[in-house]
Write an enzyme that holds these catalytic residues in place. Structure first.
Site, PDB file in Angstrom:
ATOM      1  N   ARG A 170      24.336   6.859  65.102  1.00 42.47           N
ATOM      2  CA  ARG A 170      23.248   5.513  65.687  1.00 42.47           C
ATOM      3  C   ARG A 170      23.106   4.385  64.340  1.00 42.47           C
ATOM      4  O   ARG A 170      22.405   4.023  64.638  1.00 42.47           O
ATOM      5  CB  ARG A 170      21.777   6.415  65.408  1.00 42.47           C
ATOM      6  CG  ARG A 170      22.055   7.536  66.111  1.00 42.47           C
ATOM      7  CD  ARG A 170      22.693   7.008  67.833  1.00 42.47           C
ATOM      8  NE  ARG A 170      21.856   8.278  68.695  1.00 42.47           N
ATOM      9  CZ  ARG A 170      22.124   9.398  69.147  1.00 42.47           C
ATOM     10  NH1 ARG A 170      23.688   9.735  68.485  1.00 42.47           N
ATOM     11  NH2 ARG A 170      22.137  10.027  69.147  1.00 42.47           N
ATOM     12  N   SER A 242      15.507   9.849  72.295  1.00 43.26           N
ATOM     13  CA  SER A 242      14.998   9.643  71.206  1.00 43.26           C
ATOM     14  C   SER A 242      14.382   9.019  70.081  1.00 43.26           C
ATOM     15  O   SER A 242      14.379   7.993  69.968  1.00 43.26           O
ATOM     16  CB  SER A 242      16.556  10.674  69.821  1.00 43.26           C
ATOM     17  OG  SER A 242      16.555  11.799  70.361  1.00 43.26           O
ATOM     18  N   GLU A 338      14.759   6.103  65.465  1.00 48.06           N
ATOM     19  CA  GLU A 338      15.779   5.291  66.409  1.00 48.06           C
ATOM     20  C   GLU A 338      16.021   3.947  67.189  1.00 48.06           C
ATOM     21  O   GLU A 338      16.355   3.501  67.451  1.00 48.06           O
ATOM     22  CB  GLU A 338      16.507   6.619  66.951  1.00 48.06           C
ATOM     23  CG  GLU A 338      17.766   6.273  67.086  1.00 48.06           C
ATOM     24  CD  GLU A 338      17.824   6.859  68.417  1.00 48.06           C
ATOM     25  OE1 GLU A 338      19.557   6.799  69.297  1.00 48.06           O
ATOM     26  OE2 GLU A 338      16.787   8.225  69.049  1.00 48.06           O
TER      27      GLU A 338
HETATM   28  N1  EPU Z   1      14.461  21.646  68.231  1.00 40.70           N
HETATM   29  C1  EPU Z   1      13.788  22.007  68.728  1.00 40.70           C
HETATM   30  N2  EPU Z   1      12.099  21.539  68.976  1.00 40.70           N
HETATM   31  C2  EPU Z   1      12.573  20.175  70.013  1.00 40.70           C
HETATM   32  C3  EPU Z   1      14.133  19.670  70.305  1.00 40.70           C
HETATM   33  C4  EPU Z   1      15.212  20.088  69.364  1.00 40.70           C
HETATM   34  O1  EPU Z   1      13.490  23.281  67.408  1.00 40.70           O
HETATM   35  O2  EPU Z   1      12.022  20.055  70.133  1.00 40.70           O
HETATM   36  C5  EPU Z   1      16.074  21.864  68.010  1.00 40.70           C
HETATM   37  C6  EPU Z   1      17.511  22.852  68.665  1.00 40.70           C
HETATM   38  O3  EPU Z   1      16.399  23.913  69.335  1.00 40.70           O
HETATM   39  C7  EPU Z   1      18.923  22.667  68.611  1.00 40.70           C
HETATM   40  C8  EPU Z   1      18.074  21.293  67.548  1.00 40.70           C
HETATM   41  O4  EPU Z   1      16.536  21.326  67.156  1.00 40.70           O
HETATM   42  O5  EPU Z   1      18.931  23.699  67.225  1.00 40.70           O
HETATM   43  C9  EPU Z   1      18.941  20.003  67.581  1.00 40.70           C
HETATM   44  O6  EPU Z   1      18.224  19.922  69.561  1.00 40.70           O
HETATM   45  P1  EPU Z   1      19.292  19.491  70.269  1.00 40.70           P
HETATM   46  O7  EPU Z   1      20.154  19.829  70.511  1.00 40.70           O
HETATM   47  O8  EPU Z   1      18.215  19.086  72.114  1.00 40.70           O
HETATM   48  O9  EPU Z   1      19.604  17.718  69.683  1.00 40.70           O
HETATM   49  P2  EPU Z   1      18.284  16.668  68.896  1.00 40.70           P
HETATM   50  O10 EPU Z   1      19.240  16.974  68.081  1.00 40.70           O
HETATM   51  O11 EPU Z   1      17.114  16.904  69.386  1.00 40.70           O
HETATM   52  C10 EPU Z   1      20.174  14.590  69.855  1.00 40.70           C
HETATM   53  C11 EPU Z   1      20.662  13.320  70.583  1.00 40.70           C
HETATM   54  C12 EPU Z   1      19.840  13.395  71.731  1.00 40.70           C
HETATM   55  C13 EPU Z   1      20.776  13.929  72.238  1.00 40.70           C
HETATM   56  C14 EPU Z   1      21.036  15.011  72.123  1.00 40.70           C
HETATM   57  C15 EPU Z   1      21.925  16.375  72.559  1.00 40.70           C
HETATM   58  C16 EPU Z   1      19.577  12.082  68.540  1.00 40.70           C
HETATM   59  C17 EPU Z   1      18.938  11.363  67.539  1.00 40.70           C
HETATM   60  N3  EPU Z   1      19.261  12.434  69.299  1.00 40.70           N
HETATM   61  O12 EPU Z   1      19.083  15.817  69.798  1.00 40.70           O
HETATM   62  O13 EPU Z   1      20.308  11.737  72.127  1.00 40.70           O
HETATM   63  O14 EPU Z   1      20.905  14.524  73.482  1.00 40.70           O
HETATM   64  O15 EPU Z   1      21.454  15.330  70.445  1.00 40.70           O
HETATM   65  O16 EPU Z   1      23.704  15.939  71.842  1.00 40.70           O
HETATM   66  O17 EPU Z   1      20.219  12.060  67.333  1.00 40.70           O
HETATM   67  C18 EPU Z   1      19.127  10.206  72.766  1.00 40.70           C
HETATM   68  O18 EPU Z   1      19.130   9.596  71.193  1.00 40.70           O
HETATM   69  O19 EPU Z   1      17.857   9.525  72.754  1.00 40.70           O
HETATM   70  C19 EPU Z   1      18.816  11.597  72.389  1.00 40.70           C
HETATM   71  C20 EPU Z   1      17.968  11.925  73.757  1.00 40.70           C
END
Ligand code: EPU
Length: 342
Positions: A170, A242, A338
């Site tokens: 990012r 996010s 972000e």
């Molecule tokens: N998790 C939780 N609780 C939550 C959310 C996530 O426990 O409420 C845990 C999930 O179970 C998983 C881990 O956190 O073990 C990662 O979660 P997820 O795969 O959903 O991805 P994220 O890290 O929460 C990132 C990006 C998203 C993107 C997703 C999928 C960032 C800041 N966000 O989210 O991007 O869609 O990966 O690749 O890097 C965005 O930038 O606007 C965005 C939505």
């Protein structure tokens, strides 16, 4: 051609749908438009407002917002060197005003691989390199060949190759050294005719298999389905995806946290560091689904803050600070926004 708006309501131009105003907003199409605008020197305060999907206005903007409108997508006739070296590659140039997901759909329709994992990310093409948007194991930087930018000091257009964009998680040069100095006008992507499925992230393999296997269309559909199941639709519920970045910490810090919290999700990051899942930290800090009046932490994805209707940007920001404080108090970890807060 320039379209000029004064004292304009921004609620339909930011995905949080906050009701701030801007003193002036200029929609532009060509670099000639930008030259005409900057020829007499940059105004005291200006910034680019593209799709408004990664911005939180906490007050009225007393400067000029520049919005790109040009939205053509073309296979570039003169392929860059890197493309010539890889015969399966196709260089595609998209103007800054193209809706990101329209570009992904365009590529998938033409059997061009490389950005399908980034399906349904809201925003415009011009914003993609700024944030180095990413999802499901892919980042825009993996497909970006170069970025065309209008330099506001000189009124020249320069092409910056990907190696000079300082892309990170990012992150890019456009958020730092070039911030406030350039306007991105187009991006050239290097896509591939050869299938290159990348299904390693989360449920993507399972969801793709459930649709009959790793075709471009199936992968796009799988990504869209997963996103729709977790992320609120900005047309229905104001949000900016996010709100926070996943924090990247030293390996020793991650190990210490893992000892105390064995379920903590960890991902390797650059320079031997570790990325933590901020959504998990927020959920464990008890803030997932937390609501205060018109604003809240989304109940299916704790990284997303939402406007249930009628919220001001300051209310969203106050909630963001509360979430940061809760994570700091429980884990001693800082989570940075972000979203660009203005
Ligand atoms: N998790 C939780 N609780 C939550 C959310 C996530 O426990 O409420 C845990 C999930 O179970 C998983 C881990 O956190 O073990 C990662 O979660 P997820 O795969 O959903 O991805 P994220 O890290 O929460 C990132 C990006 C998203 C993107 C997703 C999928 C960032 C800041 N966000 O989210 O991007 O869609 O990966 O690749 O890097 C965005 O930038 O606007 C965005 C939505």
């Amino acid at each position: 051609m320039i379209r000029d708006f004064y004292d304009i309501d921004l609620s339909g131009r930011n995905s949080f749908h906050v009701r701030q105003r801007a003193a002036r907003l200029v929609e532009f199409e060509t670099t000639d438009d930008l030259t005409a605008f900057f020829r007499k020197g940059a105004p005291a305060k200006w910034t680019v407002l593209a799709g408004g999907n990664n911005i939180l206005f906490t007050q009225d903007f007393d400067g000029v917002l520049l919005t790109p409108r040009a939205a053509s997508i073309d296979v570039v006739a003169e392929t860059p060197d890197a493309v010539a070296e890889t015969p399966d590659a196709v260089a595609v140039r998209a103007e800054a005003g193209v809706e990101w997901d329209d570009l992904v759909a365009w590529a998938v329709e033409r059997d061009l691989w490389g950005i399908e994992n980034l399906s349904l990310i809201p925003g415009k093409v011009g914003a993609a390199p700024v944030q180095n948007i990413g999802a499901y194991g892919a980042e825009a930087k993996d497909a970006i060949e170069s970025v065309e930018m209008f330099c506001t000091d000189t009124c020249n257009t320069l092409i910056l190759s990907r190696e000079h964009c300082a892309f990170g998680y990012r992150e890019s040069v456009f958020k730092h050294a070039l911030r406030g100095r350039v306007v991105i006008t187009a991006v050239t992507f290097r896509l591939s005719r050869r299938p290159r499925p990348d299904l390693g992230y989360g449920d993507l393999l399972r969801e793709t298999e459930a649709r009959g296997g790793a075709t471009l269309r199936n992968i796009r559909e799988a990504v869209c389905a997963i996103r729709r199941s977790k992320l609120p639709d900005t047309a229905v519920l104001g949000n900016a995806g996010s709100f926070f970045k996943n924090p990247v910490v030293e390996a020793a810090v991650a190990e210490r946290l893992r000892t105390d919290y064995p379920a903590l999700p960890l991902y390797p990051a650059a320079k031997g560091r570790m990325k933590l899942a901020a959504g998990w930290l927020i959920e464990q800090a008890g803030m997932k689904g937390h609501r205060e009046g018109c604003v809240g932490v989304h109940d299916r994805q704790a990284l997303v803050l939402v406007n249930y209707g009628g919220a001001t940007g300051s209310e969203v920001l106050a909630l963001a600070h509360k979430v940061q404080e809760a994570v700091r108090a429980k884990f001693g970890v800082e989570i940075a926004a972000e979203v660009n807060v203005l």
